[in-house]
Design a protein around this motif. Structure first.
Motif, PDB file in Angstrom:
ATOM      1  N   PHE A 181       0.835  -1.199   0.000  1.00 15.35           N
ATOM      2  CA  PHE A 181       0.000   0.000   0.000  1.00 15.35           C
ATOM      3  C   PHE A 181       0.869   1.249   0.000  1.00 15.35           C
ATOM      4  O   PHE A 181       1.621   1.516   0.931  1.00 15.35           O
ATOM      5  N   ASP A 182       0.775   2.012  -1.073  1.00 16.55           N
ATOM      6  CA  ASP A 182       1.539   3.255  -1.204  1.00 16.55           C
ATOM      7  C   ASP A 182       0.910   4.052  -2.337  1.00 16.55           C
ATOM      8  O   ASP A 182       0.024   3.569  -3.039  1.00 16.55           O
ATOM      9  N   GLN A 183       1.395   5.276  -2.551  1.00 13.14           N
ATOM     10  CA  GLN A 183       0.870   6.074  -3.655  1.00 13.14           C
ATOM     11  C   GLN A 183       1.217   5.455  -4.996  1.00 13.14           C
ATOM     12  O   GLN A 183       0.368   5.347  -5.876  1.00 13.14           O
ATOM     13  N   HIS A 184       2.456   5.064  -5.172  1.00 15.90           N
ATOM     14  CA  HIS A 184       2.866   4.578  -6.486  1.00 15.90           C
ATOM     15  C   HIS A 184       4.079   3.661  -6.406  1.00 15.90           C
ATOM     16  O   HIS A 184       4.811   3.630  -5.416  1.00 15.90           O
ATOM     17  N   ARG A 185       4.244   2.895  -7.492  1.00 18.96           N
ATOM     18  CA  ARG A 185       5.388   2.018  -7.687  1.00 18.96           C
ATOM     19  C   ARG A 185       5.853   2.164  -9.139  1.00 18.96           C
ATOM     20  O   ARG A 185       5.036   2.212 -10.064  1.00 18.96           O
ATOM     21  N   ALA A 186       7.150   2.204  -9.338  1.00 16.68           N
ATOM     22  CA  ALA A 186       7.689   2.273 -10.693  1.00 16.68           C
ATOM     23  C   ALA A 186       7.534   0.912 -11.370  1.00 16.68           C
ATOM     24  O   ALA A 186       7.671  -0.136 -10.736  1.00 16.68           O
ATOM     25  N   LEU A 187       7.241   0.943 -12.664  1.00 17.00           N
ATOM     26  CA  LEU A 187       7.119  -0.289 -13.439  1.00 17.00           C
ATOM     27  C   LEU A 187       8.072  -0.187 -14.625  1.00 17.00           C
ATOM     28  O   LEU A 187       7.787   0.478 -15.621  1.00 17.00           O
ATOM     29  N   ARG A 188       9.219  -0.792 -14.474  1.00 16.32           N
ATOM     30  CA  ARG A 188      10.226  -0.805 -15.534  1.00 16.32           C
ATOM     31  C   ARG A 188      10.652  -2.238 -15.772  1.00 16.32           C
ATOM     32  O   ARG A 188      10.648  -3.057 -14.852  1.00 16.32           O
ATOM     33  N   THR A 189      11.020  -2.558 -17.018  1.00 17.95           N
ATOM     34  CA  THR A 189      11.384  -3.935 -17.325  1.00 17.95           C
ATOM     35  C   THR A 189      12.764  -4.061 -17.942  1.00 17.95           C
ATOM     36  O   THR A 189      13.317  -5.154 -17.980  1.00 17.95           O
ATOM     37  N   VAL A 190      13.335  -2.985 -18.437  1.00 23.54           N
ATOM     38  CA  VAL A 190      14.651  -3.065 -19.070  1.00 23.54           C
ATOM     39  C   VAL A 190      15.727  -3.029 -17.993  1.00 23.54           C
ATOM     40  O   VAL A 190      15.850  -2.061 -17.244  1.00 23.54           O
ATOM     41  N   ASN A 191      16.478  -4.098 -17.904  1.00 26.01           N
ATOM     42  CA  ASN A 191      17.625  -4.173 -17.005  1.00 26.01           C
ATOM     43  C   ASN A 191      18.873  -4.288 -17.866  1.00 26.01           C
ATOM     44  O   ASN A 191      19.180  -5.367 -18.376  1.00 26.01           O
ATOM     45  N   PRO A 192      19.605  -3.187 -18.055  1.00 23.79           N
ATOM     46  CA  PRO A 192      20.742  -3.221 -18.980  1.00 23.79           C
ATOM     47  C   PRO A 192      21.808  -4.243 -18.621  1.00 23.79           C
ATOM     48  O   PRO A 192      22.583  -4.658 -19.480  1.00 23.79           O
ATOM     49  N   THR A 193      21.856  -4.664 -17.361  1.00 24.83           N
ATOM     50  CA  THR A 193      22.873  -5.635 -16.949  1.00 24.83           C
ATOM     51  C   THR A 193      22.379  -7.074 -17.032  1.00 24.83           C
ATOM     52  O   THR A 193      23.148  -8.001 -16.771  1.00 24.83           O
TER      53      THR A 193
ATOM     54  N   LEU B 283      -0.246   3.292  -9.836  1.00 27.21           N
ATOM     55  CA  LEU B 283      -0.806   3.926  -8.648  1.00 27.21           C
ATOM     56  C   LEU B 283      -1.196   2.798  -7.695  1.00 27.21           C
ATOM     57  O   LEU B 283      -2.268   2.218  -7.793  1.00 27.21           O
ATOM     58  N   ALA B 284      -0.279   2.477  -6.786  1.00 24.88           N
ATOM     59  CA  ALA B 284      -0.337   1.223  -6.035  1.00 24.88           C
ATOM     60  C   ALA B 284      -1.606   1.065  -5.222  1.00 24.88           C
ATOM     61  O   ALA B 284      -2.252   0.002  -5.258  1.00 24.88           O
ATOM     62  N   ASP B 285      -1.983   2.098  -4.476  1.00 22.37           N
ATOM     63  CA  ASP B 285      -3.183   1.947  -3.656  1.00 22.37           C
ATOM     64  C   ASP B 285      -4.435   1.782  -4.517  1.00 22.37           C
ATOM     65  O   ASP B 285      -5.363   1.049  -4.159  1.00 22.37           O
TER      66      ASP B 285
END
Length: 380
Positions: A59-71, A160-162
């Motif tokens: 539960f929070d306002q937001h979470r980042a959603l990224r999928t590219v992991n350069p390593t 928007l996590a919540d």
């Protein structure tokens, strides 16, 4: 088996008459409940607090959603479907009404060594994910390490996590095959029999049990995890730049040393910043050895993730907790008994991989599944 390698079960399925008990109503538990209900199963969700619970790690306002992991090219390929899966869930849970959703595809920026930028772009291209190198001065309110490049992942964004949790809980309440049981703390889970005993000594049983209560999972089942605490600072932007922030992307590896990250305001949220300098291992959620959050928030602000930091108003300081696998330092879904699975991951990685975990659980109801693992910590 790693996240994202499974073939996805159909969104709608025949009633297979199986019973699923899920312990924990965070993002993993609720999304898994949705997928199981769609597949025709009877689902009971047990939560020690409200559903959703403002005290949960999800539960929070937001979470980042990224999928590219350069390593990690392999992980990038596995998670290439993440954006599509969340768009599918958004449509299912929220419909198509304007501003009814929870996925803000504002993009994600990542500070990266200039000499390695081309290789990072190639990793994205190999997975079918567009990545471009952009000029740091195109984002004047963010501070990037001197001499580095900036990668932009345009199809990524912010959940928007919540709102995700409220939408999933609302959908589940309306589904005839689902029982939500808030305020029902669980005292034990028998890994051999799958019997779930509640604090009031009542018992729930299912053909499959999923324990998905983040840092609290290890108290119920044998899952080797390490718990981390992360402090986050919530900021209000100055009025004169507030509109810029409403469409700003999320950003990682920012600040003078490249160890900070930021989630933008928009849709009623605040700017959220933190840094790896404010992440520490703790013995448990209730460990209060470092209870002075002002010390940790000062470290975050000293990382200078934004330009003109002194113009921003600190609205709140909050701590969150997340657990990772002891051996891999990543998320881990393991079969701990004949019909019992455990998912201790929480925080940002929990949101990113929740749809794949849900698919895995549905698959496990009809066939044997090996453990599911991702690598790397990501509290965002």
């Amino acid at each position: 088996m790693n996240v994202g390698t499974l073939s996805r079960p159909p969104l709608q399925g025949q009633d297979q008459g199986q019973k699923v008990v899920i312990v924990g109503a965070g993002v993993t538990g609720l999304v898994s409940a949705v997928r199981c209900a769609l597949a025709g199963h009877q689902v009971t969700v047990l939560e020690r607090g409200a559903v959703p619970d403002p005290g949960s790690t999800s539960f929070d306002q937001h979470r980042a959603l990224r999928t590219v992991n350069p390593t990690d090219p392999e992980a990038t390929r596995r998670l290439a479907e993440t954006h599509h899966r969340w768009l599918e869930l958004e449509h299912l849970l929220c419909g198509s009404a304007p501003r009814a959703g929870f996925y803000r595809r504002v993009g994600v920026l990542t500070g990266w060594p200039a000499a390695k930028a081309a290789a990072a772009v190639a990793v994205g291209a190999d997975a079918g994910l567009p990545v471009e190198v952009v000029a740091p001065d195109a984002y004047p309110h963010l501070r990037f390490p001197e001499g580095g490049a900036v990668l932009r992942e345009p199809h990524a964004g912010v959940l928007l996590a919540d709102r995700v949790l409220w939408a999933a809980a609302g959908w589940l309440r309306r589904h005839p095959a689902v029982r939500l049981r808030p305020w029902c703390p669980v005292s034990s889970v028998d890994a051999d029999s799958g019997r779930v005993t509640l604090a009031d000594d009542t018992v729930e049983e299912g053909d499959l049990v999923l324990v998905a209560c983040g840092p609290w999972s290890s108290a119920l089942v044998d899952t080797p995890t390490v718990t981390y605490r992360q402090t986050m600072v919530y900021l209000r932007a100055p009025d004169e730049v507030a509109r810029w922030w409403d469409t700003a992307p999320s950003a990682g590896r920012i600040g003078t040393r490249g160890d900070a990250w930021m989630l933008p305001s928009g849709d009623g949220t605040l700017v959220k910043v933190s840094s790896s300098t404010a992440c520490r291992q703790v013995s448990g959620v209730d460990d209060e050895d470092d209870e002075d959050e002002h010390v940790w928030s000062a470290r975050i602000l000293a990382a200078q993730p934004l330009t003109d930091m002194d113009r921003y108003t600190v609205v709140a300081v909050k701590r969150c907790h997340y657990a990772v696998d002891t051996h891999t330092a990543g998320a881990h879904l393991a079969q701990v008994g004949p019909a019992v699975w455990a998912r201790a991951a929480s925080g940002g990685d929990g949101f990113r991989t929740a749809p794949f975990v849900a698919d895995h659980i549905v698959g496990a109801l009809s066939r044997s599944q090996p453990p599911l693992t991702t690598t790397g910590r990501n509290p965002r």
